[in-house]
Each structure stands twice: as structure tokens, then as C-alpha cells.
Design an enzyme around this catalytic site. Structure first.
Site, short mmCIF file in Angstrom:
data_model
loop_
_atom_site.label_atom_id
_atom_site.label_comp_id
_atom_site.label_asym_id
_atom_site.label_seq_id
_atom_site.Cartn_x
_atom_site.Cartn_y
_atom_site.Cartn_z
N LYS A 157 -5.71 -1.65 -2.23
CA LYS A 157 -6.42 -0.92 -1.17
C LYS A 157 -5.44 -0.13 -0.32
CE LYS A 157 -7.54 -2.30 2.94
NZ LYS A 157 -8.08 -3.00 4.13
N ASP A 175 -12.54 -1.30 1.36
CA ASP A 175 -12.42 -2.21 2.51
C ASP A 175 -13.75 -2.93 2.71
OD1 ASP A 175 -14.14 -0.36 3.66
OD2 ASP A 175 -12.95 -0.09 5.48
#
Length: 289
Positions: A157, A175
Site C-alpha cells: 500500500k 486502505d
């Protein structure tokens, strides 16, 4: 028995942005067994609608270079971008380069990072990645996924945030907001971030991945909240299988809107001009109340 009253939802995408009460219209729900082609079409239409609603969507971490973005993204774990943005000016003023941060006194760094939570672990990560940047990459942030994920505290991420926003390389940022929304929209049933990334990425051309991430996250922060989604003020309600999980009354839903749509500042102290032109306001600095 009298016929059951149909659920209603806002019609035009720009209604929520302009602050005018949206038109009320029946909200169709996607069929239970949606074909792959239909799913792709619906997903891409949602992306187009979000692009109209959030033409100024952007990463909400303040940064001036890849190093600052990398550190800020690591610090954003388990806290808000707003809190990170309020904290990093002092950090980067004292330690502007990887060399400076790698040689810092850990206790001094911990004290600066204390407001972000988990400050000891975060200090270890940002100092560790700084040392690795100095020792293995000449003090520069690498622009390859396989190199970034080797750095302490950096996962896929974080790597995609840096690749997409510092180097212009497409990536999907999975997220908590992104995970919540794509499951509500039935783009995927996966719960593992890597599998979500793969499933959603297959619905869109790579060129859309970075901006798609910004738009979805913007929408999750402002309208499609975790506990009380503002369904009655949502511009994509007619395309959403989860319509009705939150407040459907338009006037009540408007009161749930957050950030600039609720008259509140966004997350960045120094947001892009396009965001300011659209009515967004900068976040207050740390300690401003």
C-alpha cells in the site's frame, strides 16, 4: 395490502458538491447475479461519476519530494492524514534528508512523532528506512515496487502511494476506506488487501488506478462513512448495491457530510490549488485547536 413504497435516492452526481438538495428518484440496485461485463460497466461508471464529483481528488498527505511522501505514508498507519500533516513539518524541518534522519537521536524523533501514535515503532521504521536509503540507494527513494517493499515499515500500500504520486507509476492504494467501499459496491468479495488490489485492478485500465484510488478514498472520507454512510447525499446511490445501509433522507444525510462538503477543512495544510478553488480549506497546523 397497499404497495410498498420504493426507496429513494439522489439523482445527479453534482448535487452533493454544489450544496443543493438532490433530486429524489428511485435507486435501482444491480441484479443479484451480475455478469462480468455488467460489473465492469457499473464499476467504470462509478469511477466516471466520482471524477465529476471530485475533480480535485489528490493524495491528502503533504509532501514536497519522494522522501517526504514515503515517510509521511509510513507515519499515516493507525492515524489520520491530518495528524500526520500537522506533525511532519517539524520532522522535516529538523531532518530534511535521509542522511539527517538516519543519524538522528531516536528519543528526539520519538518526541516529534508522539502525536501520530505508535511513535516508538514509527521512529524505528522511518529511521530504519532512512538508513537503508543511504546505505543501498545513495540517499534516493527507489522507483521500483520490489525495492520499496524491502524498506522497513513499507508494504505494498505504501509503495503504491509513493509510486503513483511521486513517480507517476500506476498503482491501487488499498486502505481501509478503499476496502470498505469496493466491497459495498460489490466490486469484490475479497478481504485480503492484495487480493482486493488484484480484483479491482482487473476492472480498470492501469492508467486509471492512481486517480481511482484518490476518488474512492475521498468518497469514503466525505460521504460513504464506515458507521453512518450519507446515502441520501450520495451521488452514486443509483449504482450502489448497499444503498440504504445509511441515512437516506437527503436533509439528514447532508448533516453527515465531512470535510469541505460539511464546511470543514480537508487533511492537508498545503492542498493543491484546484482543491482550494473548489471551496476546500487547508487543515489547521498542530496546536491550532
Amino acid at each position: 395490502m397497499p404497495p410498498r413504497k420504493a426507496a429513494v435516492a439522489p439523482g445527479k452526481a453534482t448535487a452533493a458538491v454544489e450544496g443543493t438538495p438532490p433530486a429524489r428518484t428511485v435507486a435501482p440496485k444491480p441484479p443479484r447475479k451480475e455478469s462480468r461485463t455488467a460489473l465492469v460497466r457499473r464499476a467504470r461508471r462509478i469511477n466516471r461519476e466520482l471524477a465529476e464529483v471530485y475533480p480535485y481528488a489528490h493524495p491528502e498527505l503533504d509532501f514536497e519530494n519522494p522522501f517526504q511522501l514515503l515517510v509521511a505514508t509510513v507515519l499515516s498507519a493507525q492515524t489520520t492524514d491530518l495528524r500526520v500533516n500537522q506533525t511532519t513539518p517539524a520532522l522535516f524541518a529538523k531532518y530534511p534528508t535521509p542522511e539527517d534522519l538516519a543519524a538522528a537521536d531516536p528519543e528526539e524523533v520519538e518526541e516529534i512523532l508522539r502525536p501520530t501514535g505508535f511513535f516508538r515503532a514509527k521512529t524505528k521504521s522511518v529511521m530504519g528506512l532512512s538508513r537503508m536509503l543511504v546505505e543501498e540507494f545513495g540517499g534516493e527513494v527507489p522507483d521500483r515496487l520490489e525495492d520499496l517493499v524491502r524498506l522497513p515499515g513499507v508494504g505494498r500500500k505504501t509503495a503504491f502511494v509513493v509510486l503513483g504520486n511521486a513517480f507517476g507509476r500506476p498503482g491501487i492504494t488499498v486502505d481501509t476506506h478503499f476496502q470498505r467501499l469496493v466491497r459495498r459496491w460489490k466490486w469484490t468479495e475479497e478481504t485480503d488487501p492484495d487480493k482486493i488490489e488484484a480484483a479491482v485492478g482487473a476492472l480498470f485500465p492501469k492508467s486509471e488506478w492512481t486517480m481511482l484510488s484518490h476518488r474512492v478514498i475521498f468518497h469514503g472520507r466525505r460521504i460513504c462513512h464506515a458507521r453512518k454512510p450519507a446515502c441520501g447525499a450520495c451521488p452514486i446511490a443509483p449504482l450502489c448495491p448497499a444503498y440504504g445501509e445509511g441515512e437516506t433522507d437527503p436533509e439528514k444525510a447532508k448533516k453527515l457530510l465531512k470535510y469541505e462538503k460539511g464546511g470543514l477543512p480537508g487533511q492537508r495544510l498545503k492542498p493543491p490549488q484546484s482543491y482550494l478553488d473548489a471551496g476546500g480549506r487547508p487543515a489547521p497546523p498542530l496546536g491550532a485547536g
